[in-house]
Design a protein around this motif. Structure first.
Motif, mmCIF file in Angstrom:
data_model
loop_
_atom_site.group_PDB
_atom_site.id
_atom_site.type_symbol
_atom_site.label_atom_id
_atom_site.label_comp_id
_atom_site.label_asym_id
_atom_site.label_seq_id
_atom_site.Cartn_x
_atom_site.Cartn_y
_atom_site.Cartn_z
ATOM 1 N N GLN A 60 0.814 -1.204 0.000
ATOM 2 C CA GLN A 60 0.000 0.000 0.000
ATOM 3 C C GLN A 60 0.855 1.265 0.000
ATOM 4 N N ASN A 61 2.062 1.154 0.565
ATOM 5 C CA ASN A 61 2.965 2.300 0.642
ATOM 6 C C ASN A 61 4.376 1.862 0.282
ATOM 7 N N PHE A 62 5.096 2.735 -0.408
ATOM 8 C CA PHE A 62 6.472 2.438 -0.804
ATOM 9 C C PHE A 62 7.303 3.689 -0.569
ATOM 10 N N TYR A 63 8.294 3.574 0.328
ATOM 11 C CA TYR A 63 9.118 4.711 0.707
ATOM 12 C C TYR A 63 10.457 4.646 -0.022
ATOM 13 N N CYS A 64 10.846 5.738 -0.670
ATOM 14 C CA CYS A 64 12.128 5.761 -1.376
ATOM 15 C C CYS A 64 12.537 7.204 -1.624
ATOM 16 N N VAL A 65 13.814 7.379 -1.966
ATOM 17 C CA VAL A 65 14.294 8.678 -2.434
ATOM 18 C C VAL A 65 13.814 8.878 -3.864
ATOM 19 N N VAL A 113 11.161 10.302 0.345
ATOM 20 C CA VAL A 113 11.696 10.762 1.626
ATOM 21 C C VAL A 113 12.858 11.725 1.420
ATOM 22 N N TYR A 114 13.033 12.614 2.396
ATOM 23 C CA TYR A 114 14.118 13.593 2.400
ATOM 24 C C TYR A 114 14.235 14.109 3.829
ATOM 25 N N ARG A 115 15.311 14.828 4.106
ATOM 26 C CA ARG A 115 15.563 15.257 5.478
ATOM 27 C C ARG A 115 14.385 16.057 6.054
ATOM 28 N N VAL A 158 14.053 10.942 8.838
ATOM 29 C CA VAL A 158 15.027 10.916 7.742
ATOM 30 C C VAL A 158 16.034 12.049 7.936
ATOM 31 N N LEU A 159 17.316 11.707 7.928
ATOM 32 C CA LEU A 159 18.398 12.682 8.114
ATOM 33 C C LEU A 159 19.058 13.080 6.797
ATOM 34 N N TRP A 160 18.918 12.251 5.798
ATOM 35 C CA TRP A 160 19.496 12.491 4.463
ATOM 36 C C TRP A 160 18.666 11.735 3.448
ATOM 37 N N PRO A 161 18.439 12.307 2.237
ATOM 38 C CA PRO A 161 19.130 13.427 1.582
ATOM 39 C C PRO A 161 18.548 14.794 1.933
#
Length: 224
Positions: free
Chosen positions: A5-10, A39-41, A62-65
Motif C-alpha cells: 500500500q505504501n512504498f518509501y524511497c528517495v 523521503v528527504y531530510r 530521515v536525516l538524508w538526503p
C-alpha cells in the motif's frame, strides 16, 4: 504477489543497462504516484513520525538526503545515467521512547559519506546497521563513528573478503547469524537469530526463549 500500500524511497530516475525482474518491480513501485512516498531530510508523515489521536508515531526520521544539495544531485545524475545507485541512499533514524536509537544508512559508500561529514551531525546510537552490507567500501568515516558511538554494529550479508569488521566495536555478522529479529523494549533490545549455534559474547544473557521461529542470542542495553 504482495500488494504493497505504501512504498518509501528517495525520488530518483535510476536506470540500469541490465534490467532484472526485481528492478522492474522497484521502478513500478517508485513511479506509482498512489503508493510512493519520497523521503528527504525532516520530511513528515502520519504515522511515520507524526502521531494523532488514533495512533502514535513509528519513530522514523530521515536525516538524508537534503533536497537540492549538490552532492545529492550529482549522485542522482550518476544513477540516472546507469552508474551505481548506491549513493542515492537515505539515512534513517529509528528511535523508541525510553529505548533504542538505531541508524540505517543504505548502501552509502565511504568516499561519499566523507563529503557529508560537515553537512550532517549524527546522533549517538545503540545500533548501527553498517552501510553497504558492511563492506570496506562503505565503512563509516572515523568522524561519524565517533559521533554515533554505537553500542552494536550489525554487518550484513556480503562476501567475507569484502567486509570490514569494525575493530574496537561490538558486532553481529549476518553471514554467521543469519536472519535477525530485534525486539525493542524499554531500555534494551532482545536479539534473535536464525542460526541456533550463533554466539554473541558482547550481549547480556537474560535467558529468554526463542521467538518468531528464531533463537535468542542476547540482550543489548540502550543508553543513547
Amino acid at each position: 504477489m504482495l500488494r504493497l500500500q505504501n512504498f518509501y524511497c528517495v525520488a530518483n530516475a535510476t536506470t540500469k543497462s541490465s534490467v532484472t525482474a526485481d528492478f522492474e518491480r522497484y521502478c513500478a513501485l517508485r513511479d506509482d504516484t498512489g503508493k510512493a512516498f519520497h523521503v528527504y531530510r525532516d520530511c513528515g508523515r502520519k504515522w511515520m513520525n507524526r502521531s494523532n489521536e488514533e495512533r502514535g508515531s513509528a519513530g522514523l526520521n530521515v536525516l538524508w538526503p537534503i533536497l537540492g544539495d549538490a552532492d545529492h544531485e550529482s549522485a542522482l545524475a550518476d544513477a540516472a545515467a546507469g552508474e551505481k545507485p548506491n549513493n542515492i541512499s537515505c539515512i534513517v533514524k529509528y528511535s523508541l521512547e525510553n529505548g533504542v536509537t538505531a541508524l540505517w544508512m543504505g548502501d552509502l559508500e565511504t568516499d561519499f559519506m566523507e563529503k557529508l561529514e560537515q553537512k550532517i551531525a549524527l546522533p549517538k546510537v545503540d545500533v548501527l546497521f553498517a552501510p553497504h552490507h558492511g563492506r570496506t567500501s562503505g565503512k563509516v568515516p572515523k568522524e561519524w563513528l565517533g559521533q554515533l558511538d554505537p553500542g552494536l554494529i550489525i554487518i550484513g550479508q556480503a562476501p567475507s573478503e569484502y567486509l570490514d569488521y569494525y575493530s574496537g566495536y561490538d558486532i553481529i555478522t549476518q553471514n554467521s547469524a543469519g536472519d535477525l529479529l530485534l525486539d525493542c523494549v524499554e531500555q534494551k533490545v532482545h536479539i534473535y537469530a536464525s542460526d541456533h549455534t550463533y554466539v554473541a559474547a558482547c550481549l547480556a544473557d537474560e535467558g529468554l526463549d526463542h521467538s518468531h521461529g528464531l533463537y535468542y542470542v542476547g540482550t543489548l542495553s540502550c543508553d543513547s
